[in-house]
Design a protein around this motif. Structure first.
Motif, PDB file in Angstrom:
ATOM      1  N   LYS A  21       0.830  -1.207   0.000  1.00  0.00           N
ATOM      2  CA  LYS A  21       0.000   0.000   0.000  1.00  0.00           C
ATOM      3  C   LYS A  21       0.870   1.265   0.000  1.00  0.00           C
ATOM      4  O   LYS A  21       0.548   2.247  -0.673  1.00  0.00           O
ATOM      5  N   ALA A  22       1.975   1.234   0.731  1.00  0.00           N
ATOM      6  CA  ALA A  22       2.878   2.393   0.773  1.00  0.00           C
ATOM      7  C   ALA A  22       3.513   2.629  -0.587  1.00  0.00           C
ATOM      8  O   ALA A  22       3.595   3.771  -1.063  1.00  0.00           O
ATOM      9  N   LEU A  23       3.957   1.571  -1.243  1.00  0.00           N
ATOM     10  CA  LEU A  23       4.572   1.711  -2.561  1.00  0.00           C
ATOM     11  C   LEU A  23       3.545   2.130  -3.609  1.00  0.00           C
ATOM     12  O   LEU A  23       3.864   2.897  -4.527  1.00  0.00           O
ATOM     13  N   ALA A  24       2.323   1.644  -3.488  1.00  0.00           N
ATOM     14  CA  ALA A  24       1.263   2.045  -4.417  1.00  0.00           C
ATOM     15  C   ALA A  24       0.990   3.542  -4.295  1.00  0.00           C
ATOM     16  O   ALA A  24       0.731   4.223  -5.284  1.00  0.00           O
ATOM     17  N   ASP A  38      18.928   5.464  -3.749  1.00  0.00           N
ATOM     18  CA  ASP A  38      17.555   5.086  -4.087  1.00  0.00           C
ATOM     19  C   ASP A  38      16.763   4.768  -2.827  1.00  0.00           C
ATOM     20  O   ASP A  38      15.589   5.117  -2.705  1.00  0.00           O
ATOM     21  N   ASP A  39      17.412   4.168  -1.848  1.00  0.00           N
ATOM     22  CA  ASP A  39      16.745   3.847  -0.590  1.00  0.00           C
ATOM     23  C   ASP A  39      16.487   5.103   0.241  1.00  0.00           C
ATOM     24  O   ASP A  39      15.446   5.233   0.877  1.00  0.00           O
ATOM     25  N   ASP A  40      17.413   6.055   0.221  1.00  0.00           N
ATOM     26  CA  ASP A  40      17.190   7.324   0.925  1.00  0.00           C
ATOM     27  C   ASP A  40      16.029   8.085   0.303  1.00  0.00           C
ATOM     28  O   ASP A  40      15.203   8.662   0.999  1.00  0.00           O
ATOM     29  N   ASP A  41      15.978   8.060  -1.021  1.00  0.00           N
ATOM     30  CA  ASP A  41      14.929   8.777  -1.731  1.00  0.00           C
ATOM     31  C   ASP A  41      13.550   8.214  -1.412  1.00  0.00           C
ATOM     32  O   ASP A  41      12.620   8.964  -1.116  1.00  0.00           O
ATOM     33  N   ILE A  42      13.408   6.903  -1.446  1.00  0.00           N
ATOM     34  CA  ILE A  42      12.090   6.330  -1.160  1.00  0.00           C
ATOM     35  C   ILE A  42      11.714   6.539   0.312  1.00  0.00           C
ATOM     36  O   ILE A  42      10.561   6.772   0.638  1.00  0.00           O
ATOM     37  N   GLY A  43      12.702   6.519   1.200  1.00  0.00           N
ATOM     38  CA  GLY A  43      12.433   6.815   2.608  1.00  0.00           C
ATOM     39  C   GLY A  43      11.924   8.231   2.794  1.00  0.00           C
ATOM     40  O   GLY A  43      10.986   8.485   3.562  1.00  0.00           O
ATOM     41  N   GLN A  49       4.687  11.319   2.739  1.00  0.00           N
ATOM     42  CA  GLN A  49       3.323  10.819   2.583  1.00  0.00           C
ATOM     43  C   GLN A  49       2.732  10.340   3.914  1.00  0.00           C
ATOM     44  O   GLN A  49       1.625   9.821   3.943  1.00  0.00           O
ATOM     45  N   GLY A  50       3.492  10.467   5.000  1.00  0.00           N
ATOM     46  CA  GLY A  50       2.975  10.104   6.314  1.00  0.00           C
ATOM     47  C   GLY A  50       3.323   8.702   6.773  1.00  0.00           C
ATOM     48  O   GLY A  50       2.903   8.279   7.849  1.00  0.00           O
ATOM     49  N   TRP A  51       4.087   7.975   5.990  1.00  0.00           N
ATOM     50  CA  TRP A  51       4.511   6.636   6.392  1.00  0.00           C
ATOM     51  C   TRP A  51       5.711   6.758   7.319  1.00  0.00           C
ATOM     52  O   TRP A  51       6.439   7.740   7.295  1.00  0.00           O
ATOM     53  N   TYR A  52       5.916   5.768   8.131  1.00  0.00           N
ATOM     54  CA  TYR A  52       7.081   5.764   9.012  1.00  0.00           C
ATOM     55  C   TYR A  52       7.742   4.401   8.976  1.00  0.00           C
ATOM     56  O   TYR A  52       7.169   3.418   8.524  1.00  0.00           O
TER      57      TYR A  52
END
Length: 100
Positions: A21-24, A38-43, A49-52
């Protein structure tokens, strides 16, 4: 009582699990940042977006380190430096980009 480890952290690195759901909602890894950041960017995008993130500090992941920084092939150093600049340019608010 003070916790021994933080409850929520921004994770980057090797063994990350994402909620579908987070990736969607946020999108997949940015292909332009292949290999580094790439991992820093997605974090960063997930946090906006409010995910933790949560971390299991007792988990162990083995990651083979084949080079010291001095031994890196030039193309890896290029990717590291290029992606560093792309990451900060992409994730720094426009009014502050001139300070980069």
């Amino acid at each position: 009582m003070r916790e021994r480890a933080p409850h929520s952290v921004w994770l980057d690195g090797t063994a990350i699990l994402f909620r579908v759901k987070a990736l969607a909602q946020t999108g997949l890894l940015d292909d332009r940042l292949f290999a580094y950041y790439d991992d820093d960017d997605i974090g960063t995008r997930l946090a906006r977006q409010g995910w933790y993130s949560r971390c299991v500090f007792t988990a162990t992941v083995y990651h083979e380190v084949r080079y010291t920084y001095e031994e890196y092939p030039l193309y890896l150093i290029y990717l590291l430096q290029r992606n560093h600049m792309l990451f900060y340019y992409k994730n720094t608010p426009a009014p502050y980009r001139s300070k980069l």
